[in-house]
Write an enzyme that holds these catalytic residues in place. Structure first.
Site, PDB file in Angstrom:
ATOM      1  CG  LEU A  16      43.149  36.208  51.454  1.00 54.15           C
ATOM      2  CD1 LEU A  16      44.420  36.681  50.772  1.00 54.15           C
ATOM      3  CD2 LEU A  16      43.365  36.098  52.959  1.00 54.15           C
ATOM      4  CE  LYS A  18      31.367  39.355  48.024  1.00 58.46           C
ATOM      5  NZ  LYS A  18      31.318  39.331  49.467  1.00 58.46           N
ATOM      6  N   GLY A  19      36.244  42.227  45.707  1.00 59.08           N
ATOM      7  CA  GLY A  19      36.044  43.621  45.276  1.00 59.08           C
ATOM      8  C   GLY A  19      34.903  43.624  44.289  1.00 59.08           C
ATOM      9  CB  VAL A  24      41.811  38.623  46.624  1.00 61.42           C
ATOM     10  CG1 VAL A  24      41.317  39.046  47.978  1.00 61.42           C
ATOM     11  CG2 VAL A  24      43.306  38.505  46.601  1.00 61.42           C
ATOM     12  CE  LYS A  39      42.908  42.782  42.313  1.00 56.89           C
ATOM     13  NZ  LYS A  39      42.737  44.115  42.653  1.00 56.89           N
ATOM     14  CG  ASP A 134      39.587  54.645  44.265  1.00 58.21           C
ATOM     15  OD1 ASP A 134      39.173  53.537  43.905  1.00 58.21           O
ATOM     16  OD2 ASP A 134      38.930  55.421  44.992  1.00 58.21           O
TER      17      ASP A 134
HETATM   18  C1  LIG Z   1      41.035  46.003  48.298  1.00 54.58           C
HETATM   19  C2  LIG Z   1      40.174  45.128  47.469  1.00 54.58           C
HETATM   20  C3  LIG Z   1      41.032  44.222  46.648  1.00 54.58           C
HETATM   21  N1  LIG Z   1      41.791  43.358  47.543  1.00 54.58           N
HETATM   22  C4  LIG Z   1      43.004  42.927  47.149  1.00 54.58           C
HETATM   23  O1  LIG Z   1      43.454  43.158  46.032  1.00 54.58           O
HETATM   24  C5  LIG Z   1      43.798  42.208  48.169  1.00 54.58           C
HETATM   25  C6  LIG Z   1      45.123  41.888  48.014  1.00 54.58           C
HETATM   26  C7  LIG Z   1      45.645  41.260  49.155  1.00 54.58           C
HETATM   27  N2  LIG Z   1      46.847  40.798  49.598  1.00 54.58           N
HETATM   28  N3  LIG Z   1      46.708  40.335  50.855  1.00 54.58           N
HETATM   29  C8  LIG Z   1      45.422  40.510  51.245  1.00 54.58           C
HETATM   30  N4  LIG Z   1      45.046  40.140  52.530  1.00 54.58           N
HETATM   31  C9  LIG Z   1      43.768  40.024  52.988  1.00 54.58           C
HETATM   32  O2  LIG Z   1      42.805  40.269  52.281  1.00 54.58           O
HETATM   33  C10 LIG Z   1      43.583  39.596  54.402  1.00 54.58           C
HETATM   34  C11 LIG Z   1      42.311  39.634  54.940  1.00 54.58           C
HETATM   35  C12 LIG Z   1      42.112  39.261  56.272  1.00 54.58           C
HETATM   36  C13 LIG Z   1      43.185  38.832  57.089  1.00 54.58           C
HETATM   37  N5  LIG Z   1      42.974  38.432  58.415  1.00 54.58           N
HETATM   38  C14 LIG Z   1      44.167  38.488  59.278  1.00 54.58           C
HETATM   39  C15 LIG Z   1      43.860  37.910  60.645  1.00 54.58           C
HETATM   40  N6  LIG Z   1      42.682  38.550  61.242  1.00 54.58           N
HETATM   41  C16 LIG Z   1      42.446  38.073  62.579  1.00 54.58           C
HETATM   42  C17 LIG Z   1      41.502  38.369  60.388  1.00 54.58           C
HETATM   43  C18 LIG Z   1      41.735  38.957  59.017  1.00 54.58           C
HETATM   44  C19 LIG Z   1      44.460  38.812  56.525  1.00 54.58           C
HETATM   45  C20 LIG Z   1      44.665  39.188  55.186  1.00 54.58           C
HETATM   46  C21 LIG Z   1      44.736  41.095  50.190  1.00 54.58           C
HETATM   47  S1  LIG Z   1      43.213  41.733  49.721  1.00 54.58           S
HETATM   48  C22 LIG Z   1      40.259  43.442  45.652  1.00 54.58           C
HETATM   49  C23 LIG Z   1      39.866  44.109  44.506  1.00 54.58           C
HETATM   50  C24 LIG Z   1      39.149  43.411  43.549  1.00 54.58           C
HETATM   51  C25 LIG Z   1      38.820  42.070  43.726  1.00 54.58           C
HETATM   52  C26 LIG Z   1      39.216  41.406  44.889  1.00 54.58           C
HETATM   53  C27 LIG Z   1      39.934  42.101  45.882  1.00 54.58           C
END
Ligand SMILES: CC[C@@H](NC(=O)c1cc2[nH]nc(NC(=O)c3ccc(N4CCN(C)CC4)cc3)c2s1)c1ccccc1
Length: 286
Positions: A16, A18-19, A24, A39, A134
């Site tokens: 989904l 990356k950070g 994730v 994650k 943050d």
């Molecule tokens: C905010 C950064 C943080 N992220 C999380 O914790 C994250 C937690 C979490 N829960 N759900 C997510 N959903 C998505 O990332 C997502 C991305 C694109 C999507 N699409 C929908 C349809 N569209 C047409 C295209 C896109 C839908 C859901 C994320 S990210 C992180 C920190 C450290 C390591 C990894 C990730």
């Protein structure tokens, strides 16, 4: 009721995002079919003693106990020899900053609704004496119904706090009391009011499409320390008023969250059902 989780319980789907420390993935819990986001953080990357593993521990401890529609839920966590896994709520419309970059800037009615949701989440956090520290578009996700979800509590702490871990990443959202160098006449401790400043920066960025103090590193420091920003003329007087009441150097003089939720700009765009507001939205063509 905290159940024991392990990797075999999940089917892993597409990445989904990356950070800085990890990635994730979309995931489904096999027995229930429950969709979540998994994650994955690599222990090796959380080099010992750098304070990052402390941040992860704090992220788990804080986020696991929060329950609010505008705060991303953490359902549990587990680890194996090399990795730490955080089981998070799936936010179906992804990262807010990508929406902001695509739309360049948000119409006032959308920005106002987003800020109202952020104020509601921050009031909940501050009642629990949690400072996020943050708040920025990169740490906000969008749920399937378009609602905002604050995520990434890696930097959150219990108030009041004296910062130890060095900051890195963008300075744009940091308040004056956090960018001032150590011991310059202040004990550089701070409290929840740092999130009020960040809410002001977020309001500005939603409406203008860039952060108010965006500049070179040195100039950003200086402009934050002086609250030196200009608000473009296309920003409405009500929105301008709210921004100026949040981006105040003295933390004690920043508009409190309950007053933010009662601000004319928020009321104008967020009170449900009034034909006027709806007509205004359609008139705006958004
Ligand atoms: C905010 C950064 C943080 N992220 C999380 O914790 C994250 C937690 C979490 N829960 N759900 C997510 N959903 C998505 O990332 C997502 C991305 C694109 C999507 N699409 C929908 C349809 N569209 C047409 C295209 C896109 C839908 C859901 C994320 S990210 C992180 C920190 C450290 C390591 C990894 C990730």
């Amino acid at each position: 009721q905290p159940r024991q989780f392990h990797l075999g319980m999940f089917e892993i789907g597409r990445p989904l995002g990356k950070g800085k420390f990890g990635r994730v993935y979309l995931a489904r819990e096999r027995s229930s079919g429950f969709i979540c986001a998994l994650k994955v953080l690599y222990k090796a990357e959380l080099q010992h003693g750098s304070g990052v593993e402390k941040q992860v521990r704090r992220e788990v401890e804080i986020q696991s106990n929060l329950r609010h529609p505008n705060i991303l839920k953490m359902y549990g966590h587990f680890h194996d020899s090399k990795r730490i896994f955080l089981i998070l709520e799936f936010a179906g419309r992804g990262e807010l900053y990508k929406h902001l970059r695509k739309e360049n800037r948000f119409p006032e009615w959308k920005a106002a609704q987003y800020i109202a949701q952020m104020a509601s989440a921050l009031r909940y956090l501050h009642r629990k004496h949690v400072i996020h520290r943050d708040i920025k578009p990169e740490n906000i996700l969008v749920g399937i119904h378009g609602e905002l979800k604050i995520s990434d509590f890696g930097w959150s702490v219990h108030a009041p706090n004296h910062r130890r871990t060095t900051l890195c990443g963008t300075l744009d959202y940091l308040p004056p009391e956090m960018v001032r160098p150590h011991g310059s006449g202040n004990d550089n401790s701070y409290d929840e009011k740092v999130d009020l400043w960040s809410l002001g920066v977020l309001t500005y960025e939603f409406l203008v499409g860039e952060a108010p103090f965006e500049d070179t590193m040195v100039m950003t420091h200086r402009r934050i320390a002086r609250a030196d920003m200009t608000i473009p003329s296309f920003v409405s007087p009500e929105a301008r008023d709210l921004i100026k009441k949040l981006l105040v150097l003295d933390p004690a003089k920043r508009l409190p969250l309950d007053a933010v939720q009662q601000h004319p700009w928020i009321i104008k765009h967020c009170v449900k059902g009034e034909r006027a507001t709806n007509r205004e939205k359609t008139k705006g063509g958004e």
